[in-house]
Each structure stands twice: as C-alpha cells, then as structure tokens.
Design a protein around this motif. Structure first.
Motif, PDB file in Angstrom:
ATOM      1  N   LEU A 116       3.280 -14.771   1.374  1.00  5.70           N
ATOM      2  CA  LEU A 116       3.769 -15.693   2.405  1.00  5.70           C
ATOM      3  C   LEU A 116       5.279 -15.627   2.585  1.00  5.70           C
ATOM      4  O   LEU A 116       5.805 -16.034   3.628  1.00  5.70           O
ATOM      5  N   ASN A 117       5.981 -15.122   1.575  1.00  9.08           N
ATOM      6  CA  ASN A 117       7.436 -14.987   1.665  1.00  9.08           C
ATOM      7  C   ASN A 117       7.864 -13.628   2.217  1.00  9.08           C
ATOM      8  O   ASN A 117       9.055 -13.332   2.280  1.00  9.08           O
ATOM      9  N   GLY A 118       6.885 -12.825   2.603  1.00 11.41           N
ATOM     10  CA  GLY A 118       7.195 -11.523   3.182  1.00 11.41           C
ATOM     11  C   GLY A 118       7.455 -10.435   2.164  1.00 11.41           C
ATOM     12  O   GLY A 118       7.870  -9.328   2.529  1.00 11.41           O
ATOM     13  N   ARG A 119       7.238 -10.703   0.892  1.00 10.70           N
ATOM     14  CA  ARG A 119       7.464  -9.679  -0.130  1.00 10.70           C
ATOM     15  C   ARG A 119       6.287  -8.715  -0.177  1.00 10.70           C
ATOM     16  O   ARG A 119       5.127  -9.134  -0.120  1.00 10.70           O
ATOM     17  N   THR A 120       6.598  -7.430  -0.288  1.00  8.48           N
ATOM     18  CA  THR A 120       5.555  -6.409  -0.342  1.00  8.48           C
ATOM     19  C   THR A 120       4.829  -6.447  -1.674  1.00  8.48           C
ATOM     20  O   THR A 120       5.450  -6.365  -2.735  1.00  8.48           O
ATOM     21  N   LEU A 121       3.509  -6.576  -1.616  1.00 10.73           N
ATOM     22  CA  LEU A 121       2.689  -6.586  -2.825  1.00 10.73           C
ATOM     23  C   LEU A 121       2.162  -5.195  -3.148  1.00 10.73           C
ATOM     24  O   LEU A 121       2.141  -4.782  -4.301  1.00 10.73           O
ATOM     25  N   TYR A 122       1.705  -4.481  -2.108  1.00  5.03           N
ATOM     26  CA  TYR A 122       1.300  -3.088  -2.257  1.00  5.03           C
ATOM     27  C   TYR A 122       1.216  -2.465  -0.868  1.00  5.03           C
ATOM     28  O   TYR A 122       1.278  -3.179   0.148  1.00  5.03           O
ATOM     29  N   THR A 123       1.119  -1.141  -0.819  1.00  8.80           N
ATOM     30  CA  THR A 123       1.047  -0.432   0.461  1.00  8.80           C
ATOM     31  C   THR A 123      -0.109   0.557   0.452  1.00  8.80           C
ATOM     32  O   THR A 123      -0.552   1.021  -0.609  1.00  8.80           O
ATOM     33  N   TRP A 124      -0.586   0.872   1.667  1.00 11.24           N
ATOM     34  CA  TRP A 124      -1.622   1.897   1.844  1.00 11.24           C
ATOM     35  C   TRP A 124      -1.234   2.679   3.085  1.00 11.24           C
ATOM     36  O   TRP A 124      -1.687   2.393   4.185  1.00 11.24           O
ATOM     37  N   ARG A 125      -0.336   3.630   2.880  1.00  3.45           N
ATOM     38  CA  ARG A 125       0.261   4.355   3.990  1.00  3.45           C
ATOM     39  C   ARG A 125      -0.315   5.766   4.120  1.00  3.45           C
ATOM     40  O   ARG A 125      -0.721   6.385   3.135  1.00  3.45           O
ATOM     41  N   ALA A 126      -0.283   6.262   5.346  1.00  4.68           N
ATOM     42  CA  ALA A 126      -0.719   7.639   5.611  1.00  4.68           C
ATOM     43  C   ALA A 126       0.454   8.582   5.353  1.00  4.68           C
ATOM     44  O   ALA A 126       1.034   9.149   6.277  1.00  4.68           O
ATOM     45  N   ASN A 127       0.801   8.751   4.095  1.00  2.00           N
ATOM     46  CA  ASN A 127       1.928   9.616   3.735  1.00  2.00           C
ATOM     47  C   ASN A 127       1.577  10.565   2.595  1.00  2.00           C
ATOM     48  O   ASN A 127       2.446  11.046   1.888  1.00  2.00           O
ATOM     49  N   GLY A 128       0.292  10.822   2.440  1.00  2.00           N
ATOM     50  CA  GLY A 128      -0.154  11.722   1.384  1.00  2.00           C
ATOM     51  C   GLY A 128      -0.318  13.152   1.877  1.00  2.00           C
ATOM     52  O   GLY A 128       0.299  13.576   2.863  1.00  2.00           O
TER      53      GLY A 128
END
Length: 350
Positions: free
Chosen positions: A283-295
């Motif tokens: 809720l504070n906008g902090r990144t918890l984890y990512t799942w990006r198309a960068n592999g």
C-alpha cells in the motif's frame, strides 16, 4: 610509492621470511609451509572458490596452486588499486614487504599486498596492511555494507600475524569504482581463528588426515576437476559406507523433489496474483517482487510462431539479430522473452 617497505615495516608479532618477488619454486615452498590469508576462509568453509580439501592437497604438495585468470588480473591491478586508494585517502603507500610469519606460530603466514603509512595522533607514523581486491560489477552489492567475508578474514589474518591494530581493504568494482573500508582488530575473533586454524593445521597437515569433503560448491568443482577419469577403472570401496551414502542420497533427492514442488507452488501463486502486471507492491508503493519479461529470448518459439519475421532478422550465419529486432519491433521482442520472477534479497524496495 616513495617509502621503502623494509624500512617502514612495523609488525610487532611477525618476522620477514621471504622478500618480495621470489622465484616461483621458492614462493610455493614457503607458501606450503603454513596457512596464508587466502587459505583461512577456505579452511573455515567460507570461500566460494576454494575448499578445505584443496588447501590440504596444496600444503602436502599433492596439487599445484595455479592462479585463475581473475586472480592473475587482480594481482596485475594491485598497483593501480593502491594508487587510487592513496589518492582518495591521502595516505602514503609502501610496497609489499614480502611474506611474514608469526614469531610464535610459524605456520601462521601472510603476504601483504601493500603497507599504509598513516600519521599518528601523537606524531610519527602508524604502519598497517592494505588488501587490494578487483571485483566484477555483479559483486558490487556485496560491498555496500562493508567488507565481504573472504577479504575481511584476510584482513583479520594479517592483523593476527603482524599484530597490527587495524587494516584497510580497497576494492575496484567493475573496473571504475573504488570502495575502501577500515577493519578494526577484533581480538576475540582473532583468537578463535588462531585456535581453529592451528588445530586444522595440526590435524590435517602435520598428522596428514584428509579433511572430510563438505557440501560447498568449491569442493564439488574441485573434485570434478581433480582426477582425469580412467575408462573402465574400478575402485574397491567399503560396501557398508557406500550403502549408507546411496541411501542418504536417495532420501535427500526425495526431499529436494518435495521442496521443488512446494517452491513451484508458491511461485505460481505469486505469478497468478500479478497476472499481466510486472510489479507487486504494498500500500506504500514499495516493490515486494517483480515478474518481468527480461529473461532469455525464446528463439525456438519465435522461429516457429513468426517464421517470416524470424527470416527477416536471421543473419547469414543463422543466428538471430536480437538487437535489431528489439529496436524495430520492441513489443514482439519483449513477448518472446521469458518472464523472470525476482524477489529483492533485502526486502521491500522503495
């Protein structure tokens, strides 16, 4: 570097046993006669590249200590790192005095990269060791909070051998950033190192008992390259011991399979929560984890599903020109890159 190392050496508990730039044979002979700073982390099982088993074989002359290319480059860059350190700190630097041994424990040895000459508060000069390290960019984060374990143990070992009150460690990161830290003497930890390493030296080198192979990657890689396989050769082993090891291996494999399935279940739930989004935030906008198309780019799928486009970006040698594809058709390029799930090691990021 204007000062003479021999003139400025102030090591209350050490004596010089080998001057700088000895012959290779003499260097290896002296090195085999004790534990040096680069051996300590390995003996403790804390070195990512060197195992206790390798140290033992080197000391007994069963294995030659050949520097890796990275170690060779690091040694060649020591002068540059020391000069940068001197320029940034304002301290005078003296060259290495050579190899030192502890006056009471001759098996305790250290080869100092450089000496730092610091002005003392009451006048005069305080002389302490400097460890110079060359590290790649991908290891930069390890230096954010201080000195990583391996070079920190080298610095502590130098203090243990020479009796110095502190030491400096300077690291060139990625070829263009210098980080340096002062290590304070920790007598309790030094006493522990002397006791542990002394018992290790007596048991494994003096008495000749081989260390039990541990579970480190360094030991695995060392064993993989230690012997040249002899086709059809047979080794007689204790069947009881072999049976126990086989049973334990099977049990561990079973546990790994269960854990792998549980891990995949957790990661699938994380991916399902994101859907087509890339970033999971609180809720504070902090990144918890990512799942990006960068592999990794899925070239086989791209060729199968986009044959005409693939043909357009195929080089004469048959490889794909991915850089041009990314420039011309960024959405297509991104669609065929694997999505990679990453969780920040340091917790939520702002």
């Amino acid at each position: 570097m204007t000062a003479s190392a021999l003139d400025t050496l102030q090591a209350p508990t050490a004596r010089l046993i080998l001057p700088p730039r000895p012959t290779d044979d003499l260097w290896h002979t002296v090195r085999a006669g004790g534990l040096g700073g680069s051996d300590v982390a390995a003996v403790l099982g804390m070195d990512r590249w060197k195992s206790p088993l390798r140290v033992w074989r080197e000391k007994l002359g069963l294995h030659s200590d050949v520097d890796s290319e990275a170690a060779e480059c690091g040694r060649e860059l020591e002068d540059d790192i020391a000069r940068l350190f001197a320029r940034r700190t304002g301290f005078e630097i003296a060259p290495s005095p050579g190899t030192l041994a502890h006056v009471d424990y001759p098996w305790m040895r250290v080869n100092i990269d450089r000496l730092v000459l610091e002005p003392a508060e009451a006048g005069g000069t305080v002389v302490v060791p400097l460890e110079c390290k060359n590290r790649s960019e991908y290891m930069a984060s390890e230096w954010d909070a201080g000195v990583p374990d391996e070079p920190a143990l080298q610095g502590l070992w130098a203090m243990a051998v020479g009796g110095w009150p502190h030491a400096w460690v300077a690291a060139l990161i990625g070829g263009n950033r210098l980080r340096w830290h002062r290590l304070e003497r920790d007598q309790e930890l030094i006493d522990h190192l002397i006791d542990y390493c002394g018992r290790w030296w007596q048991r494994h080198v003096i008495d000749g008992e081989p260390p039990v192979p541990d579970g480190s990657r360094a030991t695995a890689e060392f064993l993989d390259h230690l012997w040249e396989s002899q086709e059809g050769a047979i080794a007689q082993v204790d069947p009881v011991r072999a049976g126990r090891l086989i049973a334990r291996r099977a049990a561990l494999k079973g546990r790994i399979a269960v854990l792998d399935r549980e891990l995949t279940e957790v990661e699938n739930a994380m991916k399902a929560d994101l859907g087509d989004a890339e970033i999971a935030a609180d809720l504070n906008g902090r990144t918890l984890y990512t799942w990006r198309a960068n592999g990794t780019f899925r070239a086989a799928d791209f060729r199968e599903q986009e044959p005409e486009l693939a043909a357009r970006y195929t080089r004469p040698d048959g490889s794909l020109d991915l850089e041009r594809l990314a420039d011309d058709a960024p959405n297509t390029y991104r669609r065929y890159r694997a999505r990679v799930l990453r969780v920040p090691a340091k917790g939520p990021q702002p």
